[in-house]
Structure formats: structure tokens, C-alpha cells
Design a protein around this motif. Structure first.
Motif, PDB file in Angstrom:
ATOM      1  N   ARG A  17      -8.926  -5.916  -0.304  1.00 18.64           N
ATOM      2  CA  ARG A  17      -7.480  -6.060  -0.058  1.00 18.64           C
ATOM      3  C   ARG A  17      -6.992  -7.457  -0.428  1.00 18.64           C
ATOM      4  N   SER A  37       2.664   9.344  -3.048  1.00 23.26           N
ATOM      5  CA  SER A  37       2.626  10.747  -2.621  1.00 23.26           C
ATOM      6  C   SER A  37       3.931  11.437  -3.000  1.00 23.26           C
ATOM      7  N   VAL A  92       0.000   0.943 -10.250  1.00 25.45           N
ATOM      8  CA  VAL A  92      -1.169   1.049  -9.373  1.00 25.45           C
ATOM      9  C   VAL A  92      -2.097  -0.109  -9.709  1.00 25.45           C
ATOM     10  N   SER A  93      -2.518  -0.826  -8.673  1.00 25.28           N
ATOM     11  CA  SER A  93      -3.373  -1.999  -8.868  1.00 25.28           C
ATOM     12  C   SER A  93      -4.679  -1.634  -9.565  1.00 25.28           C
ATOM     13  N   ASP A 138      -1.725   0.579  -3.927  1.00 26.88           N
ATOM     14  CA  ASP A 138      -3.175   0.757  -3.988  1.00 26.88           C
ATOM     15  C   ASP A 138      -3.568   2.111  -4.559  1.00 26.88           C
ATOM     16  N   LYS A 139      -2.606   3.047  -4.627  1.00 25.45           N
ATOM     17  CA  LYS A 139      -2.866   4.356  -5.229  1.00 25.45           C
ATOM     18  C   LYS A 139      -1.537   4.976  -5.624  1.00 25.45           C
ATOM     19  N   ASP A 140      -1.600   6.078  -6.352  1.00 25.16           N
ATOM     20  CA  ASP A 140      -0.371   6.740  -6.793  1.00 25.16           C
ATOM     21  C   ASP A 140       0.466   7.172  -5.592  1.00 25.16           C
ATOM     22  N   SER A 153       0.860  -1.182   0.000  1.00 27.47           N
ATOM     23  CA  SER A 153       0.000   0.000   0.000  1.00 27.47           C
ATOM     24  C   SER A 153       0.896   1.232   0.000  1.00 27.47           C
ATOM     25  N   GLU A 154       0.366   2.319  -0.489  1.00 23.81           N
ATOM     26  CA  GLU A 154       1.159   3.556  -0.512  1.00 23.81           C
ATOM     27  C   GLU A 154       1.593   3.943   0.886  1.00 23.81           C
ATOM     28  N   ASP A 206      -8.585  -1.412 -10.202  1.00 25.46           N
ATOM     29  CA  ASP A 206      -9.749  -1.263  -9.323  1.00 25.46           C
ATOM     30  C   ASP A 206     -10.740  -2.374  -9.659  1.00 25.46           C
ATOM     31  N   ARG A 229      -7.197  -8.013  -4.202  1.00 23.70           N
ATOM     32  CA  ARG A 229      -6.206  -7.196  -4.924  1.00 23.70           C
ATOM     33  C   ARG A 229      -4.863  -7.906  -4.993  1.00 23.70           C
TER      34      ARG A 229
END
Length: 445
Positions: free
Chosen positions: A107, A78, A93-94, A74-76, A47-48, A96, A110
Motif C-alpha cells: 500500500r 465495480s 489502475v495502479s 487498486d483494482k478496476d 482504493s476501489e 502491480d 503503491r
């Protein structure tokens, strides 16, 4: 009377404690070149939020421009994580998949879906194996290559390790690979799994375990787990030095859950400990944590070496059958009402001077060019603070402050038997030990 899918499948998938026997396998006999690191594809899931403090684990073994694979977030990332460093695996990025599964908590799914995604992103003609792991999975990639080279990559193989904690296997499955320790899939199996991925995730949407979902999907393809003793989920709490000092005769493939454990070296934090361990691994992965036992008969001492990690002196002659049992320095993953807790035997820590070891930890490694050997040094962790063992002659080892171990530079290729060693020199502060192949008929006792 009507039943839904979860009524029928869920108890079986969660609690069936039957395990499959070890698979037999043969070295490839066709004209294929030997498996090497370029044939492996790594898929890592994070995860980020977690990557900020866990990337050091992955960077300790990742080889930029050599290891192939990517990290799925899980997201771009930071701004604090950018620009993305070359020392980390490239990220994606996984997908959706919330709409696909009609649920918001994905989770587990994914992580399973990552198998399909890494093949989609990086599939190449010479690919033979897909290795999946977590963001705190520490892999020993040279050993992974050597283990996988013994299997026919054109067949369906599902490799990995059980949890060492008995209850984890019971609650999920004795037939699953625990993903933190690494899941290794032959290319044909990974491709078959990817083709059925969406259907299988829907079929087992009620499961909340990524590893158990992976096992279920693979079982429906017709393959089962081939367990590996060198994959370590490490479902423990506390100090695992007892386990790492008595590793089975099997190549070390992975370590996991370092965030949940005490640092494995004294006076170092978790990340420093990881980097320190990998300095030994860079010199010789084939001997990492392999236990070698020998004796100094004049003093009635037993030496136990866990190569690249620790050394111990016992003040009496103790056979290997006993010293190979880990000291239970650790605690179970969760509290249980009574034993058994583990898939292996343990021995309790002791304050008996004839049972308690003097403990030394890995300090340094170097190659000795003139003798073509590797020299590892282990320094005393702390005073044992016990009297000498009276029953073996009162020969205290308290004065030994360092143990030096000489081992061949040649990689171990056969692990059917442990290596042996000799105590070649002792002085007022140091013992020197040389590792060698055991002689025919040699007894370690």
C-alpha cells in the motif's frame, strides 16, 4: 559483525527530529508566462472500496476538463461506480509492483509509485508541477497556483506541510510532507524521482509509510522539504472549528482527514460541510480562513472573522496576539501522556464570560455589483448561555444573530500581513463589518 540496511537506516528515518529551515525563493524573472492551473498535474491515490464514499471530497474541488490528472485505484471499479462520471478525475489502475518488491503488502509503495505513473500517463510539454494527494484531500487549486507561482519550477522543489500533531512528525520525520495535505513537486524533481523510483522503492522496501518513503527518495536526490503553513494534514480528532477559526497568515492550500473529524459546520454532514465551504472558496480562495480582527469600542467587543468559515464576538477588547491562538476544541490524533501535542500553541475553551466567544458560522456568499464587494453572512450557531462580561461594562452580544462581512472582490496577492476591518453598522440583530488593508502603523489591539 554484519548489519542489514534496515538496522542502519530505520532509526534515522523514523525518529530524527531535525527540520530544515524555510527555503528562500524568488518570483520568476525570466520570460516564462506566469504559472497557471494548466501547468499542474494532480495524482490522487485511492482504493476501489474507499472511493465509493470518498469521491464527494474530490469532486468538491475537481474542475472537469480544466484540472489535469487522474485517480489511481487498486483494482478496476465495480459496476456500482460505472459509468464513470465526468465530475470525477479519470481513473487508472495502479501497477502491480508486488513482484518488483517481493512483498504482498505494498500500500505505501503503491502511493509513492503513483508519482511515476501519473507522469507516464499525462506528461506534457508545459508541465511545471506535480501535486499528489489522497482520496480525501480537499485542495484549493487557485491558492496552490498562487503559491507555486512564487517558486522557480525549473529548480528542485519539494513542498508540503508537517503534521500538526507533534508525535506524528517525531515518529516519521520532521522533514517530510504529509501526503494527505498534499505533496507538491517541481517538474525536474518529479522526473528525477520517477527515474529512480524502482531502485528507491527497493532501497527503502522496509518502510511502511508512503510519505516517509517519498521523503527518503527525494533526500537521496539532494532536495529537502520547503514547509508550507497552508497544507493541513489535520491529524486531530473531534471538532476542529477552533483551528479553522484562527488560521495562520498563509494561503489555505489543503484540508485532509474529514472522515476522521466531526463535520466542520453544525447541522450538516461531512459532505454537505465540504460543499458548503467550497461555495465560499468559489467566490474568493485568497481570503479563505484568513483571520481578520476589529473592535466595536463603544461596546468593548472584539470581532474575529475567519473568512468563509466563522465569526466570533468576544465581550472585551482582546489584542490579535491572543486571538490568533486557536481554541483547543479538538483532541490529539492519539492519546498522549502529557503535552505538548501540537506544533502550535493553543488556548483552552473557557466558560468565563470575558473569554468565551459568541460563535457564528458561514451561511451564504454573494457579490454586490453596485459596490463591487463580496458579502459573506455568518449566523449564530447557538446561544452562548453565559452572563455578560462584567469587567468590560456588561454589554451582552447575545442579541446579535448575524454578522455580515463586506470584502473587496480583488484577490489578495500579498500575505505578509493580515487584513484589518471596521465595524460599520450594528442594529438590534445584526453587525456589519468591512474588510480592508491595514493602514501603515495600525495596531490591532
Amino acid at each position: 559483525m554484519s548489519f542489514n540496511a534496515s538496522d542502519f537506516f530505520y532509526p534515522l528515518l523514523k525518529t530524527t527530529p531535525f527540520s530544515q529551515p524555510f527555503s528562500t525563493h524568488k518570483t520568476l524573472t525570466n520570460s516564462d508566462s506566469p504559472t497557471n492551473l494548466s501547468h499542474l498535474l494532480f495524482g490522487l491515490v485511492s482504493s476501489e472500496k474507499a472511493w465509493h464514499h470518498r469521491k464527494a471530497y474530490i469532486e468538491s474541488w475537481w474542475r472537469p476538463n480544466i484540472t489535469r490528472g487522474c485517480l489511481f485505484l487498486d483494482k478496476d471499479p465495480s459496476p456500482e461506480l460505472l459509468p464513470w462520471p465526468q465530475t470525477s478525475p479519470p481513473y487508472r489502475v495502479s501497477d502491480d509492483i508486488t513482484q518488483l518488491l517481493n512483498k504482498s503488502e505494498i500500500r505505501a509503495q503503491r502511493m509513492v509509485h503513483g508519482i511515476m505513473e501519473v507522469l507516464r500517463e499525462l506528461d506534457q510539454e508545459n508541465l511545471r508541477w506535480v501535486v499528489m494527494g489522497d482520496d480525501d484531500s480537499i485542495f484549493f487549486v487557485d491558492n496552490i497556483v498562487d503559491v507555486l507561482a512564487k517558486y522557480d519550477h525549473t529548480k528542485y522543489y519539494y513542498l508540503g506541510g508537517h503534521s500538526e500533531f507533534l508525535l506524528s512528525n517525531y515518529l516519521f520525520s520532521f522533514n517530510q510532507a504529509f501526503g494527505g495535505g498534499g505533496i507538491m513537486l517541481s517538474y525536474p524533481l518529479a522526473k528525477a524521482l520517477a527515474r529512480d523510483m524502482e531502485n528507491c522503492l527497493k532501497r527503502y522496501v522496509f518502510l511502511d509509510s508512503a510519505d516517509n518513503t517519498t521523503r527518503a527518495c527525494i533526500a537521496d536526490i539532494g532536495a529537502n522539504l520547503s514547509p508550507q503553513k497552508g497544507n493541513h494534514q489535520l491529524d486531530f480528532r473531534g471538532d476542529i472549528s477552533g483551528l479553522l477559526s484562527s488560521h495562520p497568515v498563509s494561503p489555505l492550500i489543503s484540508l485532509h482527514h474529514f472522515d476522521m473529524l466531526e463535520p466542520i459546520f453544525p447541522f450538516k454532514d461531512r459532505f454537505e460541510s465540504t460543499r458548503h465551504l467550497m461555495t465560499a472558496a468559489k467566490a474568493d480562495q485568497s481570503r479563505m480562513l484568513q483571520q481578520t480582527i476589529c473592535y466595536h469600542r463603544q461596546s468593548n467587543w472584539s470581532f474575529s472573522i475567519s473568512w468563509g468559515y466563522s465569526a466570533q464576538i468576544y465581550e472585551r477588547i482582546i489584542p490579535r496576539s491572543y486571538l490568533q491562538i486557536p481554541i483547543e476544541t479538538f483532541k490529539p490524533w492519539v492519546r498522549t501522556p502529557r503535552p505538548p501535542n501540537y506544533l502550535f500553541n493553543t488556548r483552552k475553551p473557557s466558560w468565563d464570560p470575558c473569554e468565551a466567544p459568541h460563535v457564528f458560522f458561514f451561511e451564504s456568499v454573494e457579490k454586490t455589483i453596485e459596490r463591487n464587494e463580496i458579502l459573506t453572512s455568518y449566523s449564530r450557531a447557538w446561544p452562548r448561555a453565559l452572563p455578560a462580561c462584567s469587567s468590560s461594562g456588561n454589554h451582552s452580544a447575545e442579541y446579535i444573530q448575524r454578522i455580515q462581512v463586506l470584502s473587496p472582490t480583488t484577490k489578495r496577492t500579498e500575505v505578509d500581513r493580515c487584513e484589518c476591518c471596521d465595524v460599520v453598522r450594528m442594529d438590534s440583530v445584526k453587525a456589519e463589518i468591512r474588510v480592508r488593508e491595514c493602514m501603515t502603523g495600525e495596531i490591532i489591539a
